[in-house]
Write a protein that holds these residues in place. Structure first.
Motif, PDB file in Angstrom:
ATOM      1  N   THR A  27       0.823  -1.204   0.000  1.00  0.00           N
ATOM      2  CA  THR A  27       0.000   0.000   0.000  1.00  0.00           C
ATOM      3  C   THR A  27       0.856   1.253   0.000  1.00  0.00           C
ATOM      4  OG1 THR A  27      -1.778  -1.162   1.190  1.00  0.00           O
ATOM      5  CG2 THR A  27      -1.814   1.240   1.252  1.00  0.00           C
ATOM      6  N   GLY A  53       0.943   4.215  -2.684  1.00  0.00           N
ATOM      7  CA  GLY A  53       0.688   5.577  -2.230  1.00  0.00           C
ATOM      8  C   GLY A  53       1.812   6.524  -2.619  1.00  0.00           C
ATOM      9  N   ASN A  72      -5.561  10.560  -4.747  1.00  0.00           N
ATOM     10  CA  ASN A  72      -5.543   9.105  -4.763  1.00  0.00           C
ATOM     11  C   ASN A  72      -6.256   8.497  -3.566  1.00  0.00           C
ATOM     12  OD1 ASN A  72      -3.237   8.085  -2.652  1.00  0.00           O
ATOM     13  ND2 ASN A  72      -2.764  10.123  -3.455  1.00  0.00           N
ATOM     14  N   THR A 128      -6.913   4.396  -1.423  1.00  0.00           N
ATOM     15  CA  THR A 128      -6.549   2.986  -1.312  1.00  0.00           C
ATOM     16  C   THR A 128      -7.394   2.333  -0.242  1.00  0.00           C
ATOM     17  OG1 THR A 128      -4.650   1.464  -1.237  1.00  0.00           O
ATOM     18  CG2 THR A 128      -4.775   3.121   0.500  1.00  0.00           C
ATOM     19  N   ALA A 154      -0.102   3.713   5.236  1.00  0.00           N
ATOM     20  CA  ALA A 154      -0.822   4.320   4.112  1.00  0.00           C
ATOM     21  C   ALA A 154      -0.864   5.830   4.262  1.00  0.00           C
ATOM     22  CB  ALA A 154      -2.240   3.753   4.029  1.00  0.00           C
ATOM     23  N   SER A 176       2.600   7.488   3.783  1.00  0.00           N
ATOM     24  CA  SER A 176       3.123   7.411   2.416  1.00  0.00           C
ATOM     25  C   SER A 176       2.485   8.449   1.506  1.00  0.00           C
ATOM     26  CB  SER A 176       2.901   6.012   1.838  1.00  0.00           C
ATOM     27  OG  SER A 176       1.518   5.786   1.601  1.00  0.00           O
ATOM     28  N   VAL A 182      -1.249   8.633   0.931  1.00  0.00           N
ATOM     29  CA  VAL A 182      -2.577   8.301   0.420  1.00  0.00           C
ATOM     30  C   VAL A 182      -3.559   9.359   0.909  1.00  0.00           C
ATOM     31  CG1 VAL A 182      -4.447   6.628   0.405  1.00  0.00           C
ATOM     32  CG2 VAL A 182      -2.076   5.829   0.341  1.00  0.00           C
ATOM     33  N   ILE A 232      -8.274   7.102   2.547  1.00  0.00           N
ATOM     34  CA  ILE A 232      -8.058   5.734   3.011  1.00  0.00           C
ATOM     35  C   ILE A 232      -9.408   5.115   3.335  1.00  0.00           C
ATOM     36  CG2 ILE A 232      -6.916   4.266   4.707  1.00  0.00           C
ATOM     37  CD1 ILE A 232      -4.817   6.433   5.051  1.00  0.00           C
TER      38      ILE A 232
END
Length: 501
Positions: free
Chosen positions: A323, A327, A337, A339, A364, A367, A369, A372
Motif C-alpha cells: 500500500t 501511495g 488518490n 486505497t 498508508a 506514504s 494516500v 483511506i
C-alpha cells in the motif's frame, strides 16, 4: 517530586467532553518513502511499457470508441495507450479537487498530501452489535451505519459499508443504496453502480436534492467507485461504461483496481505494483479522454494473497508495504488518490484487529494516500462490518491523524521563557496558563479508550473496551436521527423514485 495542584490533577483525570470539539487535527502524509527516486522512475517506465506494449483486452464498444478516436491503438483485441498519451493524462489530471459533503464542514479538499479516513467494504454481512453474531446485511443496516459515522469525528467520508441484501433488483439496490447513505450522513458519500443507466437515475436524485434543499454542489455530494479492470489486464466492459457515463454526468470517479498479488498480479511486489498502477492508469486515461476536466481519483489497490490458500489477507505483513509503495507512486504522479487499508483478517475488534489495522493505516497515511477507505469497521477480510469496531477504530484513527499533523517550531512553541520560569519556580508546568490553553488545541483525547488509573477503572466495574464501544453505538443510534435533509424532501424522493428508504 513537586506537589501538583489538586485542581489540575483532577482536570487531568476528569471528563474531556468540553474539549473534544476543539481537537480535530489536519493530517498530512508523504513523509514515508519506501522507494527511492530511481525506483519510482523504474516503476513508472514499467507502467508505460505495460500500457503501450502489453495492453488490455475485453474492450467495450464505448471504450473502443473513446480510446481509438483519441489515438489509442487497438490490435488483435487489445487496447494500447501510447506513452505520450499516458504522460499527457497524468500531467493534466495532477490538479487540486474538492469532494463535498452536504455540510461545508465535511468538504474534503485535496491539493497534495492531505489524508482523510473513511469506511468501505460493501460487505455481505454485518456483526450485529446487539448479539455479536454475523448475519446478512440489510438496507437499514447501511442507513444506521451512515448515522453512526455522522458522529465519528475521525471518519471523514462514508463509503458504502454493506450490501443491502434485502433489495432484490440491481437497479433498486443502486438507487436505494445512494439515498440511504445520503439520508444517514452529511459527509461525502462513495458508492458504486452496476449499470451505466443507473448513473443517470442517481444524478436525477442529486438534482432533486439540489432543487429541494438548495444545495449548490450536488454533483460532488457523492463519488462513484468503479472497478474498470479485472486483473490481469482485462477491462470490465460494464464498469468501463459506468465510468464513462459517470464522467459525462460530472460525478467524481474513484478509479479503482484490485489485484491479488501472486494470484491475479505478479508475485513480486515491484511487479505487482507496476501492473496495478498500469491497470488503474488505464481507467484514468479513459475518463480523461471523455472529459479533460473530469474529477478522477487514482485508486490502485494491490491486495496481498495468502499463497497457502489463495485468499486475500488484508492484515498481512506485506500489505502495508504494498500500500505504501502504491501511495508513494501516486504522490510521484501528483494525483489525488485512494486505497484500501484496514482490511483486517480478524473477525472481531480484538488485539489482532487493532495491530493489523493500525500498522496498515499508519503506513498508508504516512506514504501520502489521500483517501483511506475500509479504515473503520471492516472485519473478516472485508466480509463483515462491525458498528462496535467502528467506534473503537475512530479512536485509533484519531491517533494516526494526530501523528500526521504538522508540528509548529517557532519562538512561542520552543517555550524557552516558560522553561526558565518553571525551573526557577514551581518545578512543573501543569499550572502554567499556556498548558491549559494548549490542552485544548494541541492534544487529542479518546472517546472510548480508557486512560483511568487501575483503581478507578476497577471501581467502575472493570469495563472492557468492546462493551464501552457497544454502549456508545447504542447511545448514538438511539438519539434523534439526522436533520441535514428535510423530512419533506425524503418523502418526496422516496415516492418519486419508488424507494424503500
Amino acid at each position: 517530586m513537586p506537589k501538583i495542584d489538586d485542581k489540575i490533577s483532577r482536570r487531568r483525570r476528569g471528563n474531556t467532553k468540553d474539549i473534544k470539539e476543539k481537537t480535530k487535527f489536519k493530517s498530512f502524509g508523504g513523509t514515508l518513502k519506501v522507494l527511492d527516486q530511481n525506483e519510482c522512475e523504474q516503476i513508472h517506465k514499467a507502467v508505460l511499457y505495460i500500457l503501450s506494449e502489453i495492453g488490455l483486452s475485453e474492450i467495450s464498444q464505448n471504450t473502443s470508441e473513446v480510446a481509438s478516436s483519441a489515438g489509442a491503438l487497438i490490435k488483435n483485441g487489445r487496447l494500447y495507450f501510447p506513452k505520450s498519451m499516458t504522460e499527457d493524462a497524468i500531467a493534466s489530471l495532477a490538479h487540486p479537487l474538492i469532494l463535498h459533503g452536504q455540510e461545508a464542514k465535511n468538504d474534503l479538499p485535496i491539493s497534495g498530501k492531505e489524508v482523510y479516513f473513511g469506511t468501505g467494504g460493501a460487505t455481505p454481512q454485518i456483526v450485529d452489535f446487539k448479539t455479536g453474531e454475523f448475519r446478512d446485511s440489510q438496507l437499514n443496516d447501511l442507513y444506521d451505519n451512515a448515522r453512526l459515522v455522522e458522529h465519528l469525528e475521525n471518519v471523514d467520508f462514508f463509503s458504502r459499508t454493506v450490501i443491502a441484501r434485502d433489495i432484490k433488483t440491481q437497479k433498486s439496490l443502486d438507487i436505494n443504496t445512494v439515498f440511504a447513505c445520503l439520508r444517514g450522513t452529511s459527509k461525502h458519500i462513495m458508492t458504486s453502480v452496476s449499470n451505466a443507466n443507473d448513473v443517470k437515475e442517481i444524478k436525477k436524485v442529486l438534482d432533486y436534492i439540489r432543487s429541494e434543499e438548495q444545495k449548490k454542489n450536488n454533483k460532488n455530494l457523492i463519488s462513484l467507485n468503479t472497478n474498470h479492470v479485472v486483473s490481469p489486464l482485462r477491462f470490465d466492459p460494464d464498469s468501463c461504461d459506468v465510468l464513462i457515463e459517470g464522467v459525462k454526468s460530472g460525478l467524481p470517479i474513484n478509479v479503482n483496481t484490485f489485484a491479488q498479488v501472486g494470484a491475479s498480479s505478479a508475485v513480486t511486489l515491484a511487479g505487482a505494483i507496476a501492473q496495478t498502477l498500469a491497470e488503474t492508469m488505464a481507467g484514468m486515461i479513459l475518463g480523461w479522454l471523455v472529459d479533460k476536466q473530469a474529477i478522477l481519483i487514482f485508486g490502485p489497490r494491490p491486495m496481498i494473497t495468502d499463497l497457502r490458500t489463495g485468499a486475500i489477507s488484508g492484515g498481512s505483513a506485506e500489505q502495508p508495504l504494498a500500500t505504501a509503495m502504491a501511495g508513494q507512486m501516486a504522490q510521484y504522479y501528483g494525483l489525488a488518490n485512494s486505497t484500501i487499508s484496514g482490511a483486517t483478517d480478524s473477525k472481531l475488534p480484538d488485539a489482532q484487529s487493532g495491530f493489523e489495522k493500525a500498522s496498515n493505516i499508519q503506513m498508508a497515511a504516512l506514504s501520502g494516500v489521500n483517501l483511506i477507505t475500509q479504515a473503520c469497521g471492516s472485519q473478516a477480510s472485508l466480509m463483515a462490518t462491525s458498528f462496535v469496531a467502528s467506534v473503537i477504530d475512530n479512536d485509533m484513527l484519531g491517533i494516526i491523524r494526530r501523528s500526521g499533523a504538522k508540528v509548529e517550531v517557532n519562538k512561542t512553541t520552543l517555550a524557552l521563557d516558560s522553561i526558565k520560569d518553571v525551573v526557577n519556580g514551581d518545578g512543573h508546568f501543569l499550572g502554567q496558563p499556556e498548558t491549559y490553553e494548549r490542552m485544548r488545541s494541541d492534544y487529542l483525547y479518546p472517546i472510548v479508550s480508557d486512560r483511568r488509573s487501575h483503581q478507578d477503572w476497577k471501581d467502575a466495574g472493570s469495563p472492557k473496551l468492546i462493551d464501552t464501544a457497544k454502549t456508545r453505538v447504542e447511545e448514538i443510534l438511539s438519539s434523534t436521527g439526522p436533520t441535514h435533509l428535510k423530512l419533506e424532501t425524503i418523502n418526496k424522493i422516496n415516492k418519486k423514485f419508488e424507494l424503500t428508504n
